[in-house]
Enzyme design. Structure first.
Site, PDB file in Angstrom:
ATOM      1  N   HIS A  53     -58.455  80.846  22.003  1.00  0.00           N
ATOM      2  CA  HIS A  53     -57.045  81.107  21.675  1.00  0.00           C
ATOM      3  C   HIS A  53     -56.386  81.878  22.801  1.00  0.00           C
ATOM      4  CE1 HIS A  53     -59.539  84.365  20.009  1.00  0.00           C
ATOM      5  NE2 HIS A  53     -58.544  85.178  20.312  1.00  0.00           N
ATOM      6  N   HIS A  80     -53.248  84.376  23.599  1.00  0.00           N
ATOM      7  CA  HIS A  80     -52.222  85.251  23.025  1.00  0.00           C
ATOM      8  C   HIS A  80     -50.967  85.191  23.897  1.00  0.00           C
ATOM      9  CE1 HIS A  80     -54.978  87.839  20.481  1.00  0.00           C
ATOM     10  NE2 HIS A  80     -55.870  87.405  21.347  1.00  0.00           N
TER      11      HIS A  80
HETATM   12  P1  5GP Z   1     -59.131  88.126  19.757  1.00  0.00           P
HETATM   13  O1  5GP Z   1     -59.333  89.601  19.528  1.00  0.00           O
HETATM   14  O2  5GP Z   1     -60.310  87.311  19.304  1.00  0.00           O
HETATM   15  O3  5GP Z   1     -58.664  87.801  21.144  1.00  0.00           O
HETATM   16  O4  5GP Z   1     -57.892  87.756  18.857  1.00  0.00           O
HETATM   17  C1  5GP Z   1     -57.979  87.273  17.561  1.00  0.00           C
HETATM   18  C2  5GP Z   1     -56.608  87.384  16.959  1.00  0.00           C
HETATM   19  O5  5GP Z   1     -56.579  86.638  15.777  1.00  0.00           O
HETATM   20  C3  5GP Z   1     -56.240  88.827  16.594  1.00  0.00           C
HETATM   21  O6  5GP Z   1     -55.054  89.193  17.302  1.00  0.00           O
HETATM   22  C4  5GP Z   1     -56.013  88.767  15.084  1.00  0.00           C
HETATM   23  O7  5GP Z   1     -54.955  89.563  14.657  1.00  0.00           O
HETATM   24  C5  5GP Z   1     -55.767  87.292  14.844  1.00  0.00           C
HETATM   25  N1  5GP Z   1     -56.193  86.831  13.530  1.00  0.00           N
HETATM   26  C6  5GP Z   1     -57.384  87.118  12.916  1.00  0.00           C
HETATM   27  N2  5GP Z   1     -57.421  86.511  11.721  1.00  0.00           N
HETATM   28  C7  5GP Z   1     -56.270  85.814  11.588  1.00  0.00           C
HETATM   29  C8  5GP Z   1     -55.741  84.990  10.541  1.00  0.00           C
HETATM   30  O8  5GP Z   1     -56.355  84.757   9.501  1.00  0.00           O
HETATM   31  N3  5GP Z   1     -54.512  84.465  10.748  1.00  0.00           N
HETATM   32  C9  5GP Z   1     -53.790  84.707  11.888  1.00  0.00           C
HETATM   33  N4  5GP Z   1     -52.585  84.155  11.975  1.00  0.00           N
HETATM   34  N5  5GP Z   1     -54.266  85.477  12.887  1.00  0.00           N
HETATM   35  C10 5GP Z   1     -55.480  86.022  12.737  1.00  0.00           C
END
Ligand code: 5GP
Ligand code: ZN
Length: 163
Positions: free
Chosen positions: A108, A110
Site C-alpha cells: 500500500h 500512503h
Molecule cells: P502501514 O503501517 O502498514 O504502512 O499502514 C497500514 C495503514 O492501514 C495504517 O495507516 C492503518 O491506519 C490503515 N488501516 C489498518 N486497518 C485498516 C482498515 O480496516 N481500513 C482502513 N481503511 N485502513 C486501515
C-alpha cells in the site's frame, strides 16, 4: 509473497477484502488494477491508501511494470487528494517489511496531505544521520551496484522521461 491473498496464512488479508468489497472501505478511486480508499486512522484528513487489487506483500513481490502501474495511479490520486484537501505538500510513503514499519502485509502507498504549520517531518528526525568514512560509503555503493545483477532490471533508459 502469496499471489492469492493471505487466506492460507490464516484469517485472510484485510486489504484484499477491502479491495473486493467484502469489508467496507471509503473508496476514492478504483480501476482494473488498483483500489484507493481513505485510511481508517488518518494522519491528516484525506489520508489515502492506494493498493494493487492483486495481493503482494512488498513491491519486490511485484513485477516492475506492475509497480509502474501502481505508481501511475498514485500520481493520479495524489493530484486529486492535493486539490481536494488544499494540502500544501504531500507525503507519499510506502513501507516494505516490519523493520520499515509495515503493519498491513499487502502493498500500500500512503498519500498524506501535509501543511507548513505542522513543521517539517523528516526521516532524519526518525533515524538520525549515520556518518561514515568515505571508504565505507564507497563499499556500500559498490555492494548495492553488484546486487543489481540479481535484481529485476528496469527498461534501462530505453524510454526517456517526457518531462
Ligand atoms: P502501514 O503501517 O502498514 O504502512 O499502514 C497500514 C495503514 O492501514 C495504517 O495507516 C492503518 O491506519 C490503515 N488501516 C489498518 N486497518 C485498516 C482498515 O480496516 N481500513 C482502513 N481503511 N485502513 C486501515
Ligand atoms: Zn492482500
Amino acid at each position: 509473497m502469496s499471489e492469492e491473498g493471505q487466506a492460507g496464512q490464516g484469517g485472510g488479508c484485510l486489504f484484499c477484502k477491502i479491495a473486493s468489497g467484502e469489508i467496507p472501505g471509503k473508496k476514492v478511486y478504483e480501476d482494473a488494477n488498483v483500489f484507493a480508499f481513505l485510511d481508517i486512522n488518518p494522519r491528516n484528513p484525506g489520508h489515502t491508501l492506494v493498493i494493487p487489487k492483486k495481493h503482494a506483500t512488498t513491491i519486490m513481490d511485484m513485477g516492475e511494470k506492475d509497480v509502474g502501474k501502481l505508481f501511475e495511479s498514485v500520481r493520479y490520486v495524489a493530484e486529486a487528494v492535493q486539490k481536494g484537501t488544499k494540502a500544501e505538500g504531500l507525503s507519499i510513503v510506502q513501507s516494505n517489511g516490519k523493520a520499515a514499519g509495515q503493519v498491513v502485509t499487502h502493498v500500500h502507498v500512503h498519500i498524506i496531505p501535509r501543511y507548513l504549520s505542522e513543521g517539517p517531518v523528516s526521516l532524519e528526525g526518525v533515524l538520525g544521520v549515520k556518518k561514515m568514512p568515505e571508504e565505507t560509503i564507497d563499499q556500500i555503493a559498490s555492494t548495492i551496484t553488484q546486487n543489481l545483477g540479481a535484481a529485476q532490471s528496469p527498461q534501462k533508459g530505453k524510454d526517456e522521461f517526457d518531462f
